[in-house]
Design a protein around this motif. Structure first.
Motif, mmCIF file in Angstrom:
data_model
loop_
_atom_site.group_PDB
_atom_site.id
_atom_site.type_symbol
_atom_site.label_atom_id
_atom_site.label_comp_id
_atom_site.label_asym_id
_atom_site.label_seq_id
_atom_site.Cartn_x
_atom_site.Cartn_y
_atom_site.Cartn_z
ATOM 1 N N UNK A 204 8.108 -3.217 -12.378
ATOM 2 C CA UNK A 204 7.341 -2.129 -12.547
ATOM 3 C C UNK A 204 6.753 -1.437 -11.056
ATOM 4 N N UNK A 205 7.137 -1.858 -10.248
ATOM 5 C CA UNK A 205 7.101 -1.439 -8.622
ATOM 6 C C UNK A 205 7.121 -0.739 -8.127
ATOM 7 N N UNK A 206 6.680 0.469 -6.902
ATOM 8 C CA UNK A 206 5.537 0.454 -5.906
ATOM 9 C C UNK A 206 4.260 -0.006 -7.257
ATOM 10 N N UNK A 207 3.308 -0.322 -6.230
ATOM 11 C CA UNK A 207 1.681 -0.496 -7.071
ATOM 12 C C UNK A 207 0.872 0.182 -6.510
ATOM 13 N N UNK A 208 0.331 0.416 -7.415
ATOM 14 C CA UNK A 208 -1.143 0.529 -6.799
ATOM 15 C C UNK A 208 -0.752 3.047 -7.283
ATOM 16 N N UNK A 209 -2.317 3.609 -7.209
ATOM 17 C CA UNK A 209 -2.493 4.727 -8.285
ATOM 18 C C UNK A 209 -1.160 5.240 -6.898
ATOM 19 N N UNK A 210 -1.097 5.665 -5.855
ATOM 20 C CA UNK A 210 0.145 6.572 -5.358
ATOM 21 C C UNK A 210 1.293 5.412 -4.478
ATOM 22 N N UNK A 211 1.281 4.685 -4.796
ATOM 23 C CA UNK A 211 2.661 3.768 -4.841
ATOM 24 C C UNK A 211 2.670 3.103 -3.059
#
Length: 351
Positions: free
Chosen positions: A287-294
């Motif tokens: 499920x990359x990319x990560x964090x709320x803003x990728x």
């Protein structure tokens, strides 16, 4: 006695982050009483999930941003968007979404039924008029027959559309991951490196302070100091979206807003400035990319962020001082231990 009382009071005053949560294998899916699961409702919701009629110009469906082949995310830094606009946040996976108490990165919805309609009517996502959508679906005889079978009458409403989609989404659960087998007593379920990574995850890495229980999330919001993507800050379309959302949520300075306020837009509580929901870690390898803003394209980058103690001025994280070998072992656990049995997904036939 006074020393004992002082010690007890001191322990009670420690922040909750000092206590790690317990991991648990996947268990029964929570289902609200007002929207019980049935096979017919799930199948109807599955068709609607993939139906492009739910978007204003007929080019997008829920699956546009939540693709089964991308871990029910989309593999992009920020979600896809309606033509001529830009989204501003990353598409979270829908795997395990049934266990979440708050939906969206900022937690603005408390149920899947409520959440389902937001992207449809969003100007920068599916941009659909919900009254018109009801008529579009109502004009399809096959749908009317299915709504009759599921709900007792053929009346197509946005509420029933949302209920059916939510029923389908509750079936999206990671099953039989090595971690689940390990927690159920199979001591050989984790490879040697993954086992060491598990020990780091539950120990030195302090991951279980926020990632615990069956869905590996705490249903809370944290401001970790995640950096803004400089390329996104240059895009006037993203700026327009950011300011539009802030205006909708009555943020007075929306016209000069140059960063993502996170949950603050919902609560107006200063402690929630740039705080975002803790995501599940299940199926994280896909499920990359990560964090709320990728902002982080790989697990290596994400692990390094946490190892360094998070972003600038955050008060939630502290440096972990993981060795290179420990970071590799932690990554192995995340990739191997949290990936469930993969099954072929059957796409529905849209009427």
């Amino acid at each position: 006695m006074r020393k004992q009382i002082s010690l007890l009071l001191g322990l009670l005053c420690l922040p909750l982050s000092c206590y790690a949560g317990q991991l648990a294998p996947i268990h029964d899916i929570p289902v609200p009483a007002h929207n019980p699961q049935t096979e017919a409702k799930i199948e109807l919701g599955k068709k609607l999930f993939f139906d492009r009629r739910l978007s204003g110009d007929g080019t997008m469906s829920c699956a546009t941003c939540h693709d089964p082949n991308q871990g029910f995310s989309d593999g992009l830094e920020i979600s896809l968007n309606y033509p001529t606009t830009r989204n501003w946040r990353n598409s979270p996976t829908l795997i395990g979404v049934a266990f979440q108490k708050h939906l969206f990165h900022d937690g603005r919805s408390a149920s899947l039924e409520d959440q389902a309609l937001f992207p449809m009517m969003s100007a920068f996502e599916m941009n659909q008029n919900l009254d018109f959508m009801e008529e579009e679906i109502r004009a399809v005889p096959e749908y009317v027959a299915e709504f009759t079978a599921v709900f007792g009458t053929g009346d197509v409403t946005r509420e029933r559309i949302a209920m059916a989609i939510a029923a389908f989404e509750r079936t999206l659960v990671s099953r039989e991951a090595p971690l689940d087998r390990f927690l159920n007593g199979d001591t050989g379920a984790l490879s040697a490196d993954a086992l060491q990574g598990y020990k780091i995850f539950t120990g030195k890495g302090k991951c279980t302070e926020c990632h615990y229980d069956a869905n590996l999330a705490d249903d809370r919001f944290h401001a970790l100091g995640v950096e803004e993507n400089p390329e996104h800050l240059k895009d006037p379309r993203i700026a327009a979206t950011r300011r539009f959302v802030a205006k909708v949520y009555d943020f007075a300075e929306y016209r000069t807003l140059s960063e993502d306020p996170g949950r603050y837009l919902i609560t107006k509580d200063r402690k929630d400035w740039q705080a975002f929901r803790t995501p599940t870690l299940r199926e994280i390898a896909g499920t990359a990319p990560y964090m709320h803003n990728g902002i982080y394209a790989t697990l290596d980058e994400t692990i390094e962020f946490f190892n360094a103690g998070g972003g600038k001025d955050n008060t939630v994280l502290k440096p972990l001082h993981l060795t290179p070998a420990e970071k590799v072992q932690l990554k192995t656990f995340l990739e191997e231990g949290l990936t469930g049995i993969q099954t072929d997904f059957t796409y529905p036939k849209i009427p």
